[in-house]
Scaffold this active site. Structure first.
Site, PDB file in Angstrom:
ATOM      1  N   GLY A 184       0.837  -1.194   0.000  1.00 37.88           N
ATOM      2  CA  GLY A 184       0.000   0.000   0.000  1.00 37.88           C
ATOM      3  C   GLY A 184       0.872   1.245   0.000  1.00 37.88           C
ATOM      4  O   GLY A 184       1.977   1.237  -0.538  1.00 37.88           O
ATOM      5  N   GLU A 185       0.350   2.321   0.579  1.00 38.59           N
ATOM      6  CA  GLU A 185       1.082   3.599   0.683  1.00 38.59           C
ATOM      7  C   GLU A 185       1.323   4.262  -0.674  1.00 38.59           C
ATOM      8  O   GLU A 185       2.014   5.263  -0.748  1.00 38.59           O
ATOM      9  CB  GLU A 185       2.455   3.415   1.352  1.00 38.59           C
ATOM     10  CG  GLU A 185       2.441   2.770   2.708  1.00 38.59           C
ATOM     11  CD  GLU A 185       3.842   2.574   3.290  1.00 38.59           C
ATOM     12  OE1 GLU A 185       4.839   2.990   2.651  1.00 38.59           O
ATOM     13  OE2 GLU A 185       3.939   1.994   4.385  1.00 38.59           O
ATOM     14  N   GLY A 186       0.811   3.697  -1.756  1.00 41.87           N
ATOM     15  CA  GLY A 186       1.167   4.199  -3.078  1.00 41.87           C
ATOM     16  C   GLY A 186       2.500   3.685  -3.563  1.00 41.87           C
ATOM     17  O   GLY A 186       3.030   4.167  -4.566  1.00 41.87           O
TER      18      GLY A 186
END
EC number: 2.4.2.21
Length: 339
Positions: free
Chosen positions: A305-307
């Protein structure tokens, strides 16, 4: 067209009237590509990526100079059902880690010259447990969409939207089931690392939630309201604002893709300005990308996640644009072309 909104109806109106790419720039980029010092199609998918980017930027010889990564964080009431291996307070702790520069996304953003912004959305007030009622009312959804909309820097030339939110793979799985059908188990995976029993529990929660919110089935904005979270809604708002500004977007993993799919369900061409940065290791991401018609740029087994996967793909797109805009044509280089 309307470029602002204060109600969900206003936002839907925007989605039905989105601008397209600059066709003149797209055509000119294709002509340039045909004259570059290489055999036809020798750079494979990079060639199409470059032309796609140039069309959206309105420049047949575009550059990427100001990429922006925006992370949205939200907490989910559905964590009360025991769907995550981590407690909800981890969301706020990770937001502080982002702000201190200690997370993976900080390193990836720095590596590719991207500005990084972090927005925490009411972490002390989780959304409603959507096994009991809608995650958000309309006002809360509009507010979260607005946060994402306002987070986009109009001067950026490439956007990555990322997320942090304990419980949000459950939200994404519920949205995918509501939008695309099938069985809850088709869309439910390990998320933060729950075991087989945990996955079975998540699947039951997803099934129960979608059954409860019949209005969300096939309805992107209702799915986002009833089954989403503030960070998913904010990503949807940011992706839409980027489209209005003709800023290309790299989508991240399963959660970001679920948020984006809500837009595509409302308006089938809503994601034409986006590419899938990667295919994550989350079980259902491949199926979701297939439903969305998006081929990932990378498949490295990531599920952070987190980009992070999308941020890594900035390098791929930068490489495509560097070749397209920086290479010499046959005429410029004095190289004989093919007969």
């Amino acid at each position: 067209m309307c470029q602002d909104f204060s109600t969900l109806a206003d936002f839907a109106h925007i989605l039905h009237r989105l601008p397209g790419p600059d066709e003149v720039a797209t055509h000119a980029a294709a002509e340039r590509n045909a004259q570059l010092t290489k055999p036809p199609a020798a750079l494979g998918r990079l060639e199409g990526l470059a032309q796609w980017y140039c069309g959206w930027r309105g420049d047949p010889r575009a550059q990427i100079n100001q990429p922006q990564v925006v992370i949205f964080a939200g907490n989910h009431g559905v964590t009360a059902q025991g769907v995550s291996a981590f407690p909800p307070e981890v969301t706020a702790q990770m937001v502080e880690n982002f702000r201190q520069g200690g997370a993976a996304i900080n390193q990836l953003a720095n590596a590719f010259g991207a500005r990084l912004d972090v927005h925490a959305l009411l972490l002390d007030t989780p959304t409603t447990d959507f096994t009991q009622g809608p995650a958000m009312d309309e006002a809360a959804l509009v507010s979260a969409l607005r946060t994402g909309w306002d987070a986009v820097d109009p001067e950026c030339d490439l956007l990555v939207a990322g997320e942090m939110g304990i419980g949000n793979t459950t939200s994404a799985a519920a949205i995918a089931l509501a939008l695309f059908g099938g069985n809850a188990s088709d869309w439910t995976g390990a998320g933060t690392g729950v075991d087989e029993a945990g996955i079975a529990l998540k699947s039951r929660v997803v099934e129960k939630s979608v059954a409860l919110h019949a209005a969300a089935k096939g309805n992107g904005l209702e799915a986002l309201r009833c089954l989403g979270g503030r960070e998913l809604a904010a990503m949807a708002g940011a992706i839409t604002r980027a489209r209005v500004l003709r800023i290309p977007v790299i989508l991240d993993g399963f959660i970001c893709s679920a948020a984006a799919a809500c837009l595509q369900t409302v308006s089938p061409d809503a994601l034409e300005h986006t590419v899938a940065g990667h295919r994550s290791a989350e079980t259902a991401h491949r199926a979701l990308l297939d439903r969305m018609g998006k081929a990932p740029l990378l498949a490295l087994g990531m599920r952070l996640g987190e980009g992070s996967g999308a941020a890594l793909a900035i390098g791929v797109l930068k490489g495509a644009i560097a070749c397209h805009s920086g290479m010499a044509t046959f005429a410029e280089a004095g190289v004989a072309g093919a007969d």
